[in-house]
Design a protein around this motif. Structure first.
Motif, PDB file in Angstrom:
ATOM      1  N   GLY A 112       0.706  -0.980  -0.006  1.00 15.34           N
ATOM      2  CA  GLY A 112      -0.062   0.152  -0.049  1.00 15.34           C
ATOM      3  C   GLY A 112       0.869   1.217   0.040  1.00 15.34           C
ATOM      4  N   ALA A 113       2.079   1.240   0.842  1.00 12.45           N
ATOM      5  CA  ALA A 113       2.765   2.316   0.783  1.00 12.45           C
ATOM      6  C   ALA A 113       3.642   2.721  -0.631  1.00 12.45           C
ATOM      7  CB  ALA A 113       4.006   1.818   1.839  1.00 12.45           C
ATOM      8  N   MET A 114       3.755   1.598  -1.457  1.00 14.22           N
ATOM      9  CA  MET A 114       4.286   1.713  -2.602  1.00 14.22           C
ATOM     10  C   MET A 114       3.409   2.161  -3.509  1.00 14.22           C
ATOM     11  SD  MET A 114       7.498   1.397  -2.330  1.00 14.22           S
ATOM     12  CE  MET A 114       8.044   1.598  -4.167  1.00 14.22           C
ATOM     13  N   ILE A 115       2.014   1.866  -3.386  1.00 15.97           N
ATOM     14  CA  ILE A 115       0.981   2.187  -4.326  1.00 15.97           C
ATOM     15  C   ILE A 115       0.934   3.739  -4.071  1.00 15.97           C
ATOM     16  CG2 ILE A 115      -1.456   1.946  -4.759  1.00 15.97           C
ATOM     17  CD1 ILE A 115      -1.292  -0.796  -4.120  1.00 15.97           C
ATOM     18  N   ALA A 116       0.917   4.137  -2.869  1.00 23.57           N
ATOM     19  CA  ALA A 116       0.694   5.430  -2.553  1.00 23.57           C
ATOM     20  C   ALA A 116       1.626   6.482  -3.203  1.00 23.57           C
ATOM     21  CB  ALA A 116       0.487   5.876  -0.991  1.00 23.57           C
ATOM     22  N   LEU A 117       2.950   5.960  -2.955  1.00 22.75           N
ATOM     23  CA  LEU A 117       4.003   6.512  -3.501  1.00 22.75           C
ATOM     24  C   LEU A 117       3.985   6.873  -5.059  1.00 22.75           C
ATOM     25  CD1 LEU A 117       7.146   5.480  -1.467  1.00 22.75           C
ATOM     26  CD2 LEU A 117       6.141   7.845  -1.332  1.00 22.75           C
ATOM     27  N   TYR A 118       3.625   5.592  -5.637  1.00 21.79           N
ATOM     28  CA  TYR A 118       3.624   5.735  -7.136  1.00 21.79           C
ATOM     29  C   TYR A 118       2.311   6.675  -7.725  1.00 21.79           C
ATOM     30  CZ  TYR A 118       2.262   4.046 -11.807  1.00 21.79           C
ATOM     31  OH  TYR A 118       1.850   4.266 -13.080  1.00 21.79           O
ATOM     32  N   ALA A 119       1.333   6.650  -6.973  1.00 19.90           N
ATOM     33  CA  ALA A 119       0.057   7.496  -7.347  1.00 19.90           C
ATOM     34  C   ALA A 119       0.524   9.074  -7.019  1.00 19.90           C
ATOM     35  CB  ALA A 119      -1.032   7.152  -6.315  1.00 19.90           C
ATOM     36  N   ALA A 120       1.369   9.321  -5.951  1.00 19.15           N
ATOM     37  CA  ALA A 120       1.522  10.577  -5.746  1.00 19.15           C
ATOM     38  C   ALA A 120       2.684  11.070  -6.577  1.00 19.15           C
ATOM     39  CB  ALA A 120       2.283  10.783  -3.984  1.00 19.15           C
ATOM     40  N   ALA A 121       3.726  10.181  -7.202  1.00 17.27           N
ATOM     41  CA  ALA A 121       4.646  10.673  -8.101  1.00 17.27           C
ATOM     42  C   ALA A 121       4.128  10.948  -9.480  1.00 17.27           C
ATOM     43  CB  ALA A 121       5.565   9.581  -8.252  1.00 17.27           C
ATOM     44  N   SER A 122       3.062  10.197  -9.761  1.00 13.01           N
ATOM     45  CA  SER A 122       2.392  10.180 -11.087  1.00 13.01           C
ATOM     46  C   SER A 122       1.647  11.587 -11.148  1.00 13.01           C
ATOM     47  CB  SER A 122       1.437   8.967 -11.251  1.00 13.01           C
ATOM     48  OG  SER A 122       2.175   7.810 -11.434  1.00 13.01           O
ATOM     49  N   ILE A 123       0.887  11.947 -10.056  1.00 16.30           N
ATOM     50  CA  ILE A 123       0.003  12.937 -10.001  1.00 16.30           C
ATOM     51  C   ILE A 123       0.828  14.272  -9.998  1.00 16.30           C
ATOM     52  CG2 ILE A 123      -1.389  14.514  -8.428  1.00 16.30           C
ATOM     53  CD1 ILE A 123      -2.665  11.536  -7.485  1.00 16.30           C
ATOM     54  N   THR A 124       2.109  14.422  -9.374  1.00 15.94           N
ATOM     55  CA  THR A 124       2.832  15.419  -9.157  1.00 15.94           C
ATOM     56  C   THR A 124       3.792  15.522 -10.471  1.00 15.94           C
ATOM     57  OG1 THR A 124       4.504  14.416  -7.717  1.00 15.94           O
ATOM     58  CG2 THR A 124       2.553  15.527  -6.554  1.00 15.94           C
ATOM     59  N   GLY A 125       4.039  14.658 -11.118  1.00 11.81           N
ATOM     60  CA  GLY A 125       5.076  14.490 -12.205  1.00 11.81           C
ATOM     61  C   GLY A 125       6.596  14.409 -11.631  1.00 11.81           C
ATOM     62  N   ALA A 126       6.747  13.765 -10.608  1.00 12.73           N
ATOM     63  CA  ALA A 126       7.996  13.473 -10.094  1.00 12.73           C
ATOM     64  C   ALA A 126       8.737  12.333 -10.549  1.00 12.73           C
ATOM     65  CB  ALA A 126       7.690  13.233  -8.608  1.00 12.73           C
ATOM     66  N   GLY A 127       8.046  11.585 -11.518  1.00 18.27           N
ATOM     67  CA  GLY A 127       8.933  10.577 -12.143  1.00 18.27           C
ATOM     68  C   GLY A 127       8.613   9.181 -11.332  1.00 18.27           C
ATOM     69  N   VAL A 128       8.352   8.184 -12.015  1.00 15.61           N
ATOM     70  CA  VAL A 128       8.140   7.169 -11.103  1.00 15.61           C
ATOM     71  C   VAL A 128       9.319   5.684 -11.534  1.00 15.61           C
ATOM     72  CG1 VAL A 128       5.774   7.083 -10.968  1.00 15.61           C
ATOM     73  CG2 VAL A 128       6.737   6.130 -13.054  1.00 15.61           C
ATOM     74  N   GLY A 129      10.354   6.227 -12.231  1.00 16.00           N
ATOM     75  CA  GLY A 129      11.299   5.134 -12.656  1.00 16.00           C
ATOM     76  C   GLY A 129      10.731   4.386 -13.732  1.00 16.00           C
ATOM     77  N   ASP A 130      11.381   2.925 -13.866  1.00 17.30           N
ATOM     78  CA  ASP A 130      11.017   2.061 -14.803  1.00 17.30           C
ATOM     79  C   ASP A 130       9.544   1.643 -14.764  1.00 17.30           C
ATOM     80  OD1 ASP A 130      10.899   0.040 -16.559  1.00 17.30           O
ATOM     81  OD2 ASP A 130      12.081  -1.339 -15.403  1.00 17.30           O
TER      82      ASP A 130
END
Length: 384
Positions: free
Chosen positions: A102-120
């Motif tokens: 769940g923590a990784m899903i939340a980080l991925y969602a936050a990075a996607s929304i803010t455009g911070a980049g999600v890596g591979d």
């Protein structure tokens, strides 16, 4: 007869505290390996750090030893309840797996929304989530390491749990000669290392070397090490080591393991050290000579080691992205970079302790109390 009388006089204690402490050593070893490339400290040039992936295989062997300690006698006496065993295993691993995922899903969602980049992008495929939830993502069901990637080893553990009756039966088939079972298990570990280390030459899409055998087919990596843990326990309970040899075995095994990785010898040789380390520490508990590995604080860190292992990736991401925002980079002063990497270990350990107290233990107790349908005992245990 002499070995039986010694064992009767001094069996392994119910709680083998040095092995709990060893779990923290294994987790810390893995974290050092995963953090080795941060901030250009070149920690990967240190042999012990570069081979830190072996901490996972130490975990696998420890798991087999401890589960044999808890369940092998029940299995022998036809009292082993497979459904109850699996429920306890899920109670141990699944709640924190969900939290970390769940923590990784939340980080991925936050990075996607803010455009911070999600890596591979291949590491964050929504279509892989069902495999992660079912704990089958290291069974050849996914193409790449994804989401909370350390959880591949939990998927592999689940495969070993499912196979526990077969593994226990195999070891007990040599009950009168436990040394043979241990020798076979060790030989299988070495053969498995050779096979998986070269598998990428013959099979497309698998890891480039044994240490990379994770998500795609990691379940194959655990079985020999888990088997060796069960065989180690069966050997140890039948052939107690004299008290004067317990700590020399621990120290010699630790020195051998460090020697193998430091001098860049063939890593398969390290399995001898891992086996001796576990067996020797278990013997110190049997003979009540287990200080300092039985110390209260060390044992607590060992108990929280699963949380340390499962949560270190999201903490790693947040920590180093935060430091980057503060201007801490590869070009920063050496002491600043050292402090930054030391800080992530402290942050991970603190988070693990809190997660163990407030999430892992309460959730485990709750799952264990659930009234789930139980599988029949028949065909799940046998009298050797």
């Amino acid at each position: 007869m002499r070995g039986a009388s010694v064992m009767a006089a001094a069996p392994y204690p119910q709680d083998i505290r040095p092995l709990t402490s060893l779990r923290f050593v294994a987790a810390f070893w893995v974290l050092a390996y995963h953090f080795r490339d941060h901030l250009s400290l070149n920690l990967g040039q240190i042999g012990l750090v570069a081979d830190g992936w072996m901490g996972v295989d130490l975990f696998f062997t420890l798991s087999g030893f401890i589960l044999a300690h808890v369940y092998l006698t029940e299995f022998e006496g036809m009292r082993f309840r497979y459904g109850h065993f699996l429920q306890n295993r899920l109670a141990r691993i699944y709640p924190l797996h969900l939290v970390a995922l769940g923590a990784m899903i939340a980080l991925y969602a936050a990075a996607s929304i803010t455009g911070a980049g999600v890596g591979d992008p291949a590491a964050f495929k929504w279509t892989d989530l069902p495999q992660h939830l079912l704990l089958i993502h290291a069974w050849g069901m996914t193409e790449a390491v994804g989401w909370n990637f350390p959880s591949w080893s939990i998927s592999a553990e689940w495969a070993a749990y499912l196979a526990f009756p077969l593994i226990a039966a195999a070891v007990l088939s040599h009950k009168s000669r436990p040394g043979i079972a241990l020798a076979i298990a060790l030989a299988l570990c070495l053969a498995n290392y050779v096979l998986l280390d070269r598998l990428h030459l013959y099979v497309d899409g698998v890891g480039q070397g044994f240490e990379q055998m994770t998500a795609q087919i990691g379940a194959l990596r655990i079985i020999p090490s888990f088997l060796m843990g069960v065989a180690l326990y069966a050997f140890g309970r039948a052939r107690p080591i004299p008290v004067r040899f317990a700590w020399p075995l621990v120290l010699t095994s630790a020195y051998w393991t460090v020697l193998v990785v430091t001098l860049n010898w063939w890593e398969g040789l390290a399995w001898f050290g891992l086996a001796g380390l576990i067996l020797g520490l278990a013997e110190t508990a049997r003979t009540q000579s287990d200080a300092p590995m039985a110390g209260k604080n060390f044992v607590f860190l060992g108990a929280a080691s699963y949380a340390l292992y499962m949560l270190h990736l999201p903490i790693d991401i947040v920590w180093f992205h935060g430091l980057e925002k503060l201007g801490v980079t590869d070009e920063s002063a050496l002491m600043v970079r050292i402090a930054a990497v030391a800080g992530v270990f402290i942050a991970c350990t603190t988070a693990a302790a809190l997660a163990y107290i407030f999430i892992e233990e309460p959730a485990r107790k709750w799952v264990r109390k659930l009234k789930l349908p139980q599988l029949p005992k028949t065909m799940l245990a046998r009298q050797p």
